[in-house]
Design a protein around this motif. Structure first.
Motif, PDB file in Angstrom:
ATOM      1  N   PHE A  36       0.243  -1.268  -0.031  1.00  0.00           N
ATOM      2  CA  PHE A  36       0.385  -0.417   0.331  1.00  0.00           C
ATOM      3  C   PHE A  36       0.722   1.525   0.109  1.00  0.00           C
ATOM      4  O   PHE A  36       0.583   2.287  -0.605  1.00  0.00           O
ATOM      5  CB  PHE A  36      -1.086   0.320   1.239  1.00  0.00           C
ATOM      6  N   PRO A  37       2.127   1.333   0.963  1.00  0.00           N
ATOM      7  CA  PRO A  37       2.666   2.987   0.847  1.00  0.00           C
ATOM      8  C   PRO A  37       2.632   3.083  -0.693  1.00  0.00           C
ATOM      9  O   PRO A  37       3.284   4.158  -1.003  1.00  0.00           O
ATOM     10  CB  PRO A  37       4.085   2.165   1.925  1.00  0.00           C
ATOM     11  N   LYS A  38       4.293   2.010  -1.318  1.00  0.00           N
ATOM     12  CA  LYS A  38       3.905   1.720  -2.875  1.00  0.00           C
ATOM     13  C   LYS A  38       3.150   2.752  -3.780  1.00  0.00           C
ATOM     14  O   LYS A  38       3.124   3.543  -4.605  1.00  0.00           O
ATOM     15  CB  LYS A  38       5.294   1.265  -2.891  1.00  0.00           C
ATOM     16  N   ASN A  39       1.684   2.239  -3.533  1.00  0.00           N
ATOM     17  CA  ASN A  39       1.047   2.275  -4.414  1.00  0.00           C
ATOM     18  C   ASN A  39       0.445   3.820  -4.524  1.00  0.00           C
ATOM     19  O   ASN A  39      -0.213   4.042  -5.687  1.00  0.00           O
ATOM     20  CB  ASN A  39       0.254   1.180  -4.504  1.00  0.00           C
ATOM     21  N   VAL A  40       0.184   3.756  -3.226  1.00  0.00           N
ATOM     22  CA  VAL A  40      -0.200   5.305  -2.559  1.00  0.00           C
ATOM     23  C   VAL A  40       0.969   6.033  -3.222  1.00  0.00           C
ATOM     24  O   VAL A  40       0.451   7.246  -3.626  1.00  0.00           O
ATOM     25  CB  VAL A  40       0.034   5.084  -1.385  1.00  0.00           C
ATOM     26  N   ASN A  41       2.044   6.084  -3.019  1.00  0.00           N
ATOM     27  CA  ASN A  41       3.385   7.151  -3.251  1.00  0.00           C
ATOM     28  C   ASN A  41       3.257   7.340  -5.017  1.00  0.00           C
ATOM     29  O   ASN A  41       3.458   8.452  -5.677  1.00  0.00           O
ATOM     30  CB  ASN A  41       4.391   6.934  -2.923  1.00  0.00           C
ATOM     31  N   ARG A  42       2.689   6.070  -5.406  1.00  0.00           N
ATOM     32  CA  ARG A  42       2.809   6.528  -7.429  1.00  0.00           C
ATOM     33  C   ARG A  42       1.213   7.227  -7.535  1.00  0.00           C
ATOM     34  O   ARG A  42       1.499   7.663  -8.675  1.00  0.00           O
ATOM     35  CB  ARG A  42       3.127   4.157  -7.455  1.00  0.00           C
ATOM     36  N   MET A  43       0.478   6.685  -7.024  1.00  0.00           N
ATOM     37  CA  MET A  43      -0.669   7.030  -7.285  1.00  0.00           C
ATOM     38  C   MET A  43      -0.942   8.566  -7.194  1.00  0.00           C
ATOM     39  O   MET A  43      -2.075   9.492  -7.986  1.00  0.00           O
ATOM     40  CB  MET A  43      -2.542   6.439  -6.739  1.00  0.00           C
ATOM     41  N   LEU A  44      -0.690   8.648  -6.058  1.00  0.00           N
ATOM     42  CA  LEU A  44      -0.912  10.481  -5.427  1.00  0.00           C
ATOM     43  C   LEU A  44      -0.047  11.544  -5.492  1.00  0.00           C
ATOM     44  O   LEU A  44       1.341  11.187  -5.570  1.00  0.00           O
ATOM     45  CB  LEU A  44      -1.130  10.736  -3.927  1.00  0.00           C
ATOM     46  N   PRO A  45      -0.369  12.696  -6.079  1.00  0.00           N
ATOM     47  CA  PRO A  45       0.860  13.764  -6.463  1.00  0.00           C
ATOM     48  C   PRO A  45       1.712  13.874  -4.886  1.00  0.00           C
ATOM     49  O   PRO A  45       1.052  13.576  -3.845  1.00  0.00           O
ATOM     50  CB  PRO A  45      -0.259  14.901  -7.015  1.00  0.00           C
ATOM     51  N   PRO A  46       2.704  14.389  -5.179  1.00  0.00           N
ATOM     52  CA  PRO A  46       3.354  14.746  -3.608  1.00  0.00           C
ATOM     53  C   PRO A  46       2.928  15.481  -2.817  1.00  0.00           C
ATOM     54  O   PRO A  46       3.266  15.144  -1.335  1.00  0.00           O
ATOM     55  CB  PRO A  46       5.363  14.768  -4.590  1.00  0.00           C
ATOM     56  N   TYR A  47       1.566  16.693  -3.357  1.00  0.00           N
ATOM     57  CA  TYR A  47       1.843  17.844  -1.951  1.00  0.00           C
ATOM     58  C   TYR A  47       0.151  16.841  -1.529  1.00  0.00           C
ATOM     59  O   TYR A  47      -0.057  18.080  -0.859  1.00  0.00           O
ATOM     60  CB  TYR A  47       1.433  18.777  -3.122  1.00  0.00           C
ATOM     61  N   ILE A  48      -0.191  15.893  -1.936  1.00  0.00           N
ATOM     62  CA  ILE A  48      -1.567  14.949  -1.699  1.00  0.00           C
ATOM     63  C   ILE A  48      -0.888  14.569  -0.127  1.00  0.00           C
ATOM     64  O   ILE A  48      -0.371  13.389  -0.495  1.00  0.00           O
ATOM     65  CB  ILE A  48      -2.211  14.342  -2.738  1.00  0.00           C
ATOM     66  N   HIS A  49      -1.388  14.820   0.634  1.00  0.00           N
ATOM     67  CA  HIS A  49      -0.637  14.055   2.268  1.00  0.00           C
ATOM     68  C   HIS A  49      -1.316  12.803   2.332  1.00  0.00           C
ATOM     69  O   HIS A  49      -2.962  13.628   3.072  1.00  0.00           O
ATOM     70  CB  HIS A  49      -0.318  14.768   2.752  1.00  0.00           C
ATOM     71  N   LEU A  50      -1.043  11.632   2.270  1.00  0.00           N
ATOM     72  CA  LEU A  50      -2.533  10.449   2.658  1.00  0.00           C
ATOM     73  C   LEU A  50      -1.966  10.387   4.098  1.00  0.00           C
ATOM     74  O   LEU A  50      -0.922   9.580   4.725  1.00  0.00           O
ATOM     75  CB  LEU A  50      -2.530   9.169   2.187  1.00  0.00           C
TER      76      LEU A  50
END
Length: 219
Positions: A36-50
């Motif tokens: 999940f952490p790797k996939n989230v970093n790939r899907m979300l722009p860097p300025y959106i923080h989950l």
């Protein structure tokens, strides 16, 4: 007697297959959490923080299933050094072998965050497109209830519904040079609303409120 024996064999085989599938779904659930952490970093722009807590695999019948607590998204706004917080609370995600999934969120009734935007979602679909059965957005006196579709792959949003105190809510997303339009398009009384996209913008009531690149990675 022979027929009864065949039925027993068939039933035992079905139970064994279901057992193996359930083990497989459990393995997939663990892999989703792991990746999940790797996939989230790939899907979300860097300025959106989950942000989230206690991401873990769950046990669900015939489905890969994961959940997390205190899930939120933080997005920058038009004001420098200012952010909007979207709070989802407890989230559960289920998916089957066909790639169909359901997503449900349950934000808390109270929060210590300063004016968060609380999101309640009930959705299902595939990774091609999500059907939003119920989307409730709350912030202070504002509340909107919407239904429609959302596609990460096509980068499209098409939602319709009703809202109250929309003028107060929309101000935080409207660029300064378009603020004068809010009184023409929005009301604080209940009104019907739409959320849609084109190639560059996310629109509310045909007014651009957010660059599309803030929600989706560039193609």
């Amino acid at each position: 007697m022979l027929l009864k024996h065949k039925k027993t064999i068939i039933l035992s085989t079905i139970i064994f297959i279901v057992f193996l599938l359930q083990i497989g779904y459990g393995y997939v659930s663990h892999k989703i959490v792991e990746q999940f952490p790797k996939n989230v970093n790939r899907m979300l722009p860097p300025y959106i923080h989950l942000n989230y807590e206690k991401l873990k695999p769950d046990i669900c019948f015939m489905a890969a299933c994961v959940s997390a607590q205190n899930v939120s998204l933080t997005l920058p706004t038009e004001t420098p050094n200012s952010f909007s917080v979207f709070e989802f609370g407890n989230v559960q995600f289920k998916s089957n072998l066909l790639g169909n999934y359901t997503l449900n969120t349950n934000p808390p009734t109270s929060t210590k965050l300063h004016h968060p935007i609380q999101i309640t979602i009930s959705a299902s679909g595939s990774f091609e497109k999500a059907d939003i059965h119920n989307l409730i957005i709350r912030q202070n006196q504002f509340q909107a209830t919407l239904t429609g579709t959302f596609s990460v792959k096509k980068q499209e949003i098409d939602l319709t519904g009703k809202a109250i105190y929309l003028t107060d809510f929309a101000q935080q997303f409207i660029p300064d040079n378009l603020q004068f339009l809010t009184s023409f398009l929005f009301k604080n009384n209940q009104q019907e609303i739409t959320v849609s996209t084109d190639e560059n913008w996310v629109y509310m009531m045909n007014l651009p409120i957010l660059p599309k690149s803030m929600l989706f990675q560039k193609r």
